[in-house]
Write a protein that holds these residues in place. Structure first.
Motif, PDB file in Angstrom:
ATOM      1  N   MET A 145       0.838  -1.200   0.000  1.00  0.00           N
ATOM      2  CA  MET A 145       0.000   0.000   0.000  1.00  0.00           C
ATOM      3  C   MET A 145       0.872   1.249   0.000  1.00  0.00           C
ATOM      4  SD  MET A 145      -3.149   0.968  -0.116  1.00  0.00           S
ATOM      5  CE  MET A 145      -3.954   2.587  -0.056  1.00  0.00           C
ATOM      6  N   THR A 146       1.927   1.230   0.784  1.00  0.00           N
ATOM      7  CA  THR A 146       2.848   2.370   0.801  1.00  0.00           C
ATOM      8  C   THR A 146       3.463   2.587  -0.579  1.00  0.00           C
ATOM      9  OG1 THR A 146       3.371   1.963   3.124  1.00  0.00           O
ATOM     10  CG2 THR A 146       4.930   3.294   1.876  1.00  0.00           C
ATOM     11  N   THR A 147       3.861   1.497  -1.220  1.00  0.00           N
ATOM     12  CA  THR A 147       4.441   1.588  -2.563  1.00  0.00           C
ATOM     13  C   THR A 147       3.425   2.125  -3.559  1.00  0.00           C
ATOM     14  OG1 THR A 147       5.914  -0.263  -2.098  1.00  0.00           O
ATOM     15  CG2 THR A 147       5.529   0.267  -4.413  1.00  0.00           C
ATOM     16  N   LEU A 148       2.177   1.642  -3.450  1.00  0.00           N
ATOM     17  CA  LEU A 148       1.127   2.109  -4.363  1.00  0.00           C
ATOM     18  C   LEU A 148       0.906   3.616  -4.215  1.00  0.00           C
ATOM     19  CD1 LEU A 148      -1.203   1.600  -6.369  1.00  0.00           C
ATOM     20  CD2 LEU A 148      -2.676   1.150  -4.383  1.00  0.00           C
ATOM     21  N   LEU A 149       0.846   4.097  -2.979  1.00  0.00           N
ATOM     22  CA  LEU A 149       0.605   5.531  -2.758  1.00  0.00           C
ATOM     23  C   LEU A 149       1.742   6.375  -3.328  1.00  0.00           C
ATOM     24  CD1 LEU A 149      -0.886   5.574   0.862  1.00  0.00           C
ATOM     25  CD2 LEU A 149      -2.093   5.754  -1.318  1.00  0.00           C
ATOM     26  N   LYS A 150       2.980   5.915  -3.137  1.00  0.00           N
ATOM     27  CA  LYS A 150       4.118   6.662  -3.694  1.00  0.00           C
ATOM     28  C   LYS A 150       4.068   6.684  -5.217  1.00  0.00           C
ATOM     29  CE  LYS A 150       7.293   5.823   0.161  1.00  0.00           C
ATOM     30  NZ  LYS A 150       8.525   5.119   0.604  1.00  0.00           N
ATOM     31  N   THR A 151       3.639   5.567  -5.804  1.00  0.00           N
ATOM     32  CA  THR A 151       3.586   5.478  -7.268  1.00  0.00           C
ATOM     33  C   THR A 151       2.526   6.408  -7.845  1.00  0.00           C
ATOM     34  OG1 THR A 151       4.311   3.170  -7.216  1.00  0.00           O
ATOM     35  CG2 THR A 151       3.202   3.917  -9.214  1.00  0.00           C
ATOM     36  N   VAL A 152       1.309   6.344  -7.293  1.00  0.00           N
ATOM     37  CA  VAL A 152       0.219   7.147  -7.869  1.00  0.00           C
ATOM     38  C   VAL A 152       0.407   8.637  -7.559  1.00  0.00           C
ATOM     39  CG1 VAL A 152      -1.423   5.237  -7.871  1.00  0.00           C
ATOM     40  CG2 VAL A 152      -1.298   6.748  -5.869  1.00  0.00           C
ATOM     41  N   ALA A 153       1.106   8.942  -6.476  1.00  0.00           N
ATOM     42  CA  ALA A 153       1.353  10.356  -6.163  1.00  0.00           C
ATOM     43  C   ALA A 153       2.165  11.030  -7.266  1.00  0.00           C
ATOM     44  CB  ALA A 153       2.074  10.475  -4.824  1.00  0.00           C
ATOM     45  N   ASP A 154       3.002  10.260  -7.944  1.00  0.00           N
ATOM     46  CA  ASP A 154       3.816  10.814  -9.033  1.00  0.00           C
ATOM     47  C   ASP A 154       3.067  10.868 -10.359  1.00  0.00           C
ATOM     48  OD1 ASP A 154       6.034  11.210  -7.417  1.00  0.00           O
ATOM     49  OD2 ASP A 154       6.839   9.208  -7.799  1.00  0.00           O
ATOM     50  N   LEU A 155       1.940  10.150 -10.441  1.00  0.00           N
ATOM     51  CA  LEU A 155       1.227  10.043 -11.715  1.00  0.00           C
ATOM     52  C   LEU A 155       0.027  10.976 -11.812  1.00  0.00           C
ATOM     53  CD1 LEU A 155       1.218   6.137 -12.116  1.00  0.00           C
ATOM     54  CD2 LEU A 155       2.728   7.790 -13.233  1.00  0.00           C
ATOM     55  N   TYR A 156      -0.465  11.444 -10.667  1.00  0.00           N
ATOM     56  CA  TYR A 156      -1.701  12.243 -10.655  1.00  0.00           C
ATOM     57  C   TYR A 156      -1.466  13.575  -9.947  1.00  0.00           C
ATOM     58  CZ  TYR A 156      -3.997   7.926 -12.062  1.00  0.00           C
ATOM     59  OH  TYR A 156      -4.350   6.783 -12.744  1.00  0.00           O
ATOM     60  N   ASP A 157      -2.283  14.573 -10.318  1.00  0.00           N
ATOM     61  CA  ASP A 157      -2.210  15.856  -9.619  1.00  0.00           C
ATOM     62  C   ASP A 157      -2.741  15.721  -8.201  1.00  0.00           C
ATOM     63  OD1 ASP A 157      -1.240  17.389 -11.860  1.00  0.00           O
ATOM     64  OD2 ASP A 157      -3.241  17.178 -12.732  1.00  0.00           O
ATOM     65  N   ILE A 158      -3.860  15.021  -8.064  1.00  0.00           N
ATOM     66  CA  ILE A 158      -4.462  14.802  -6.752  1.00  0.00           C
ATOM     67  C   ILE A 158      -4.977  13.370  -6.655  1.00  0.00           C
ATOM     68  CG2 ILE A 158      -6.361  15.438  -5.190  1.00  0.00           C
ATOM     69  CD1 ILE A 158      -6.191  18.268  -6.225  1.00  0.00           C
ATOM     70  N   VAL A 159      -4.706  12.741  -5.504  1.00  0.00           N
ATOM     71  CA  VAL A 159      -5.253  11.414  -5.214  1.00  0.00           C
ATOM     72  C   VAL A 159      -6.176  11.559  -4.005  1.00  0.00           C
ATOM     73  CG1 VAL A 159      -4.758   9.033  -4.557  1.00  0.00           C
ATOM     74  CG2 VAL A 159      -3.197  10.261  -6.098  1.00  0.00           C
ATOM     75  N   LEU A 160      -7.433  11.149  -4.154  1.00  0.00           N
ATOM     76  CA  LEU A 160      -8.397  11.155  -3.060  1.00  0.00           C
ATOM     77  C   LEU A 160      -8.634   9.714  -2.618  1.00  0.00           C
ATOM     78  CD1 LEU A 160     -11.090  13.698  -4.338  1.00  0.00           C
ATOM     79  CD2 LEU A 160      -9.189  14.130  -2.765  1.00  0.00           C
ATOM     80  N   ILE A 161      -8.592   9.486  -1.305  1.00  0.00           N
ATOM     81  CA  ILE A 161      -8.780   8.136  -0.768  1.00  0.00           C
ATOM     82  C   ILE A 161     -10.005   8.126   0.121  1.00  0.00           C
ATOM     83  CG2 ILE A 161      -7.744   6.282   0.589  1.00  0.00           C
ATOM     84  CD1 ILE A 161      -5.010   7.548  -0.055  1.00  0.00           C
ATOM     85  N   ASP A 162     -10.992   7.340  -0.261  1.00  0.00           N
ATOM     86  CA  ASP A 162     -12.182   7.169   0.576  1.00  0.00           C
ATOM     87  C   ASP A 162     -11.867   6.065   1.579  1.00  0.00           C
ATOM     88  OD1 ASP A 162     -14.757   7.288   1.575  1.00  0.00           O
ATOM     89  OD2 ASP A 162     -15.523   5.845   0.112  1.00  0.00           O
TER      90      ASP A 162
END
Length: 219
Positions: A145-162
């Motif tokens: 999960m930590t790896t996923l968050l780091k990856t998507v943080a570089d790909l998107y302007d904003i990541v929203l997590i419900d």
């Protein structure tokens, strides 16, 4: 109407007033929330926010979905992740499949790009919850999960997590300190002030950054 990688479409999105009626007063309020969040974090290009509430049934997931649509209309590249593995509804709100999702990624069944579903709402993409499993806290607290968050943080302007309600589960606290900010949804007339205060205390103990609260009037 939503398009996803497996070609299904469905225009029957529930509760997405920012999509169905973008000129409404409620949609304008979501634009104001979006602007406030941008002001609070304007120095960062890529931002991760977790949306939670003190308890169940306070309109958190619907608020998150509408905020994601409002942000996507701003031409920003948005990813919405349904991390509420105990009671996921994002796939239901957007009427998209949920066979592959976050649990599929975290258990190593698929790579992240295979679970991301594209929409035709601006630049909004979604990772649904995936199949229900019995160990959500362990899954969301693992290294994948930590790896996923780091990856998507570089790909998107904003990541929203419900995420699940912060007072009912431990996984929100685990995720919160990995994000740039936490937004808490409160239900007017339902959320007790004591629970609001306790939620803030719990988030502070988790070393997370509470950036704001959204007052919801959902009945």
């Amino acid at each position: 109407m939503i398009f996803h990688k497996r070609g299904r479409t469905d225009s029957n999105k529930r509760h997405l007033i920012t999509y169905s009626n973008p000129d409404s007063i409620v949609s304008d309020q979501f634009r104001a929330i979006r602007t406030n969040i941008n002001f609070l974090t304007e120095k960062r290009k890529h931002r991760l926010f977790i949306i939670t509430s003190p308890g169940e049934g306070e309109g958190k997931s619907t608020t998150t979905a509408n905020l994601a649509v409002s942000m996507a209309h701003q031409k920003e590249k948005i990813l919405l992740i349904d991390a509420n593995l105990r009671n996921p509804i994002i796939h239901d709100v957007f009427k998209i499949p949920n066979e592959l999702g976050l649990t599929s990624i975290l258990t190593g069944k698929v790579r992240a790009e295979s679970a991301i579903q594209q929409t035709d709402i601006g630049n909004l993409e979604i990772i649904t919850s995936g199949a229900t499993l019995f160990n959500p806290a362990e899954l969301l607290g693992n290294e994948q999960m930590t790896t996923l968050l780091k990856t998507v943080a570089d790909l998107y302007d904003i990541v929203l997590i419900d995420s699940p309600p912060v007072l009912d589960s431990t996984e929100t606290r685990v995720l919160a300190n990995q994000c740039d900010g936490v937004v808490i949804v409160l239900n007017r007339g339902k959320t007790a002030i004591e629970k609001t205060i306790e939620s803030r205390r719990v988030l502070e103990l988790a070393h997370s950054r509470l950036v704001g609260a959204i007052i919801n009037e959902k009945r």
